[in-house]
Scaffold this active site. Sequence first.
Site, PDB file in Angstrom:
ATOM      1  N   LYS A  72      32.144  35.464  41.103  1.00 30.26           N
ATOM      2  CA  LYS A  72      32.811  35.534  42.402  1.00 30.26           C
ATOM      3  C   LYS A  72      32.535  34.347  43.320  1.00 30.26           C
ATOM      4  CE  LYS A  72      35.057  38.214  41.817  1.00 30.26           C
ATOM      5  NZ  LYS A  72      36.045  38.066  40.692  1.00 30.26           N
ATOM      6  N   TRP A  77      39.297  29.498  40.313  1.00 29.99           N
ATOM      7  CA  TRP A  77      39.874  28.341  41.021  1.00 29.99           C
ATOM      8  C   TRP A  77      39.429  27.043  40.344  1.00 29.99           C
ATOM      9  CZ3 TRP A  77      38.052  26.819  46.633  1.00 29.99           C
ATOM     10  CH2 TRP A  77      38.888  25.828  47.146  1.00 29.99           C
ATOM     11  N   HIS A 137      28.528  32.015  33.034  1.00 35.55           N
ATOM     12  CA  HIS A 137      27.647  32.455  34.125  1.00 35.55           C
ATOM     13  C   HIS A 137      26.173  32.375  33.679  1.00 35.55           C
ATOM     14  CE1 HIS A 137      31.095  33.793  36.334  1.00 35.55           C
ATOM     15  NE2 HIS A 137      31.307  34.896  35.653  1.00 35.55           N
ATOM     16  N   ARG A 163      28.675  29.371  46.162  1.00 34.39           N
ATOM     17  CA  ARG A 163      29.418  29.833  47.342  1.00 34.39           C
ATOM     18  C   ARG A 163      28.444  30.547  48.269  1.00 34.39           C
ATOM     19  NH1 ARG A 163      34.435  34.251  47.045  1.00 34.39           N
ATOM     20  NH2 ARG A 163      35.293  33.759  49.094  1.00 34.39           N
ATOM     21  N   GLY A 294      40.486  34.800  49.086  1.00 34.47           N
ATOM     22  CA  GLY A 294      40.287  33.360  48.936  1.00 34.47           C
ATOM     23  C   GLY A 294      39.994  32.641  50.230  1.00 34.47           C
TER      24      GLY A 294
END
Length: 326
Positions: A72, A77, A137, A163, A294
Amino acid sequence: MEPRPAPPLQDVDNQELENLLSSLPKERGIIPSYSYQYQGFWYSPITLQGIINCQKYFQPRENDIFLVTSPKSGTTWLKAILFALVNREAHPPQDPHHPLLSKTPHQLVPFLEFLHPSEYDSLCNSSDSSSRIFATHISLGTLPKAITGDSGSLNCKIVYLCRDIKDTFVSLFHFGNNKKTSPISLEDAFNLYCKGISSAGPIWDQILGYWKESQKNQHKVLFMRYEEMKDEPYLQLRRLANFLGIPFSQEEESSGLVDQIISICSFESMTKVDVNKTGTFVDGFNNSSFFRKGVVGDWKNCLTADMASRLDQITEEKFRGSGLSL
Ligand code: A3P
């Protein structure tokens, strides 16, 4: 002497996996029913099977590219961006038959741990035959050693995307509950997450591992951030192309190619593509569930002030002294 044929590639058999699982710490998972702790990180049984397979059988090629993320963080993207960037000659972004218009980024750039060993070699998602693009991951210490460079000879590259942890958690919480018949509560998911029990978690340890490697070995690992991609996509795309050794030419820049790649991979464009709206990914997740909002800062619509400050506090403590802040 005749060279010995390579042994046939096979999956980890069920018994071997069962034996391994029964020897590992086990906890309730946020997305899978149970997570198992392997080499310090938490994974679902299906992921673990893929990890053992690639530790045993995966052989990187000279110029392979590995996109590594926590779930996530914007994997879908950056998969799209990497594919469009690496294949820009064979597939110009304005091509009406561009593969991103008929396949999902997950089909074009698969997760290493979800591939069967027999699929490693047949993957062909780059015009250069010495290069494939994989996503994963898996934590740094668990990646096959041949990738991380201990062999010293390969030029393969790792692109790490992270993120804001509050947004990553909120995205994961919604993603998991999208599919679950008995949803997990926000509080339960939050407590597990803070304890580090989430897919490929503790997220802080995963990020820190790749951060430190990116500082030590700048030619091998590029550290990227979702928020910077949102803020300054042009600059970040150039940074990515330079790191991969495929910089944009003057001509490409002036023709608008960089903006075209950004545009075909934007949230707005990708959510209009039929294949991203329908169908399912492995494990029964809808393709559409990889595209929610997003945006940066959506945590404000979900987390209490206490939750947000607890995550910030853990992040601050874990990253103290590392030179990294999120
Ligand atoms: P949100 O749930 O906050 O909307 P991953 O691909 O690692 O599973 O991450 C999914 C997150 O990335 C989701 O975040 C999703 O909406 C967002 N995302 C997917 N495609 C995107 C794009 N083209 N641009 C920006 N964010 C995107």
